[in-house]
Design a protein around this motif. Structure first.
Motif, short mmCIF file in Angstrom:
data_model
loop_
_atom_site.label_atom_id
_atom_site.label_comp_id
_atom_site.label_asym_id
_atom_site.label_seq_id
_atom_site.Cartn_x
_atom_site.Cartn_y
_atom_site.Cartn_z
N TYR A 1 0.87 -1.17 -0.22
CA TYR A 1 0.03 0.10 0.01
C TYR A 1 0.85 1.06 -0.06
N TYR B 1 0.47 5.78 -0.40
CA TYR B 1 -0.57 6.71 -0.47
C TYR B 1 0.08 8.13 -0.72
N ARG C 1 1.87 1.55 4.04
CA ARG C 1 1.42 0.98 5.04
C ARG C 1 2.59 0.08 5.54
N ALA D 1 -0.97 -3.57 9.83
CA ALA D 1 -1.87 -3.11 8.74
C ALA D 1 -2.28 -1.66 9.02
N TYR D 2 -2.42 -1.18 10.22
CA TYR D 2 -2.99 -0.11 10.44
C TYR D 2 -1.91 1.03 10.49
N GLU D 3 -0.59 0.69 10.50
CA GLU D 3 0.44 2.06 10.48
C GLU D 3 0.72 2.47 9.10
N GLN D 4 0.63 3.76 8.99
CA GLN D 4 1.47 4.30 7.94
C GLN D 4 2.53 5.28 8.10
N TYR D 5 3.52 5.14 7.29
CA TYR D 5 4.68 6.05 7.73
C TYR D 5 5.06 7.05 6.30
N PHE D 6 5.40 8.10 6.70
CA PHE D 6 5.52 9.11 5.82
C PHE D 6 6.90 9.72 5.24
N TYR E 1 -9.11 2.80 14.52
CA TYR E 1 -7.63 2.90 15.08
C TYR E 1 -7.59 4.27 14.83
N TYR F 1 0.52 11.44 15.37
CA TYR F 1 1.60 11.95 14.53
C TYR F 1 2.36 13.23 15.09
N GLY G 1 8.57 14.99 7.26
CA GLY G 1 7.26 14.33 7.39
C GLY G 1 6.60 13.92 8.75
N PRO G 2 5.45 13.75 8.83
CA PRO G 2 4.75 13.32 10.09
C PRO G 2 5.37 11.85 10.53
N LEU H 1 4.95 8.66 12.97
CA LEU H 1 3.84 7.93 14.08
C LEU H 1 4.41 7.88 15.50
N LEU I 1 -10.55 -0.30 8.57
CA LEU I 1 -10.24 -1.12 7.52
C LEU I 1 -11.15 -1.27 6.56
N ASN J 1 -8.22 1.67 4.70
CA ASN J 1 -7.03 2.07 5.47
C ASN J 1 -6.81 3.53 5.29
N PHE K 1 -6.77 7.33 6.14
CA PHE K 1 -6.79 8.01 7.29
C PHE K 1 -7.14 9.27 7.11
#
Lengths: 112, 113
Positions: free
Chosen positions: A31, A33, A94, A98-103, B32, B36, B43-44, B46, B95, B99, B101
């Protein structure tokens, strides 16, 4: 930084010109984005991809198109840039959970 | 329409204080809720996240409190330090939305030495 790079990091372009931003990842994440960040709006999703050649629209997709011809690259294209598309653009992936996104580090685009 | 509402827009605290940032949502399908942290020009990143099956989660000096019935969640920073000065964003996801956000508008935190 989750192995994400964005190019270019800064760009100034004129209204009406096409612009392509590139996001590259090295960890084979499925994934990817594209977000834009504007004061007072936070981050808003433009498009996302859930696999090679599989993409879907986000909440602010008008005026943007995307392509993903290989896993590691996700391209964002402004077919005819407008001043309202002046923004900072972030790519995200992603992660393994599953729920974590990193930029990524972002691209600052100015349309004059 | 903002799916996640965040307040305050900006916050100034003294070193050692406990800044609190609040977020509210309407969509009960969200399951969820991440926070951030973003420094200028970056960038942001987590920071911490929570699922709706728990009411609180702590990681170091950062705590999320979650109130499912009120559809609200908040970030507390214990013993805040000048290095915590940054912009903080809450977000919500499900989900069922691929997903996707939905982010709050951000809170600019300044911690004064």
């Amino acid at each position: 930084d989750a192995g994400i790079t964005q190019s270019p990091r800064h760009k100034v372009t004129e209204t009406g010109t096409p612009v392509t931003l590139r996001c590259h990842q090295t960890e084979n994440h499925r994934y990817m984005y594209w977000y834009r960040q504007d004061p007072g709006h936070g981050l808003r999703l433009i498009h996302y991809s859930y696999g090679v050649k599989d993409t879907d629209k986000g909440e602010v997709s008008d005026g943007y198109s995307v392509s993903r011809s290989k896993t590691e690259d996700f391209l964002l294209t402004l077919e005819s840039a407008t001043s309202s598309q002046t923004s900072v653009y972030f790519c995200a992936i992603r992660g393994t959970r599953a729920y974590e996104q990193y930029f990524g580090p972002g691209t600052r685009l100015t349309v004059t | 329409q903002q799916q996640v509402k965040q307040s305050p827009q900006s916050l100034i605290v003294q070193k050692g204080g406990i800044p609190i940032i609040n977020c509210a949502y309407e969509n009960t399908a969200f399951d969820y809720f991440p926070w951030y942290q973003q420094f200028p020009g970056k960038g942001p990143a987590l920071l911490i996240a929570i699922r709706p099956d728990v009411s609180e989660k702590k990681e170091g000096r950062f705590t999320i409190s979650f109130n499912k019935s009120a559809k609200q969640f908040s970030l507390h920073i214990m013993d805040s330090q000048p290095g915590d000065s940054a912009t903080y964003f809450c977000a919500a996801s499900s989900l069922n939305t691929g997903n996707q956000f939905y982010f709050g508008t951000g809170t600019s935190l300044t911690v004064i030495p």
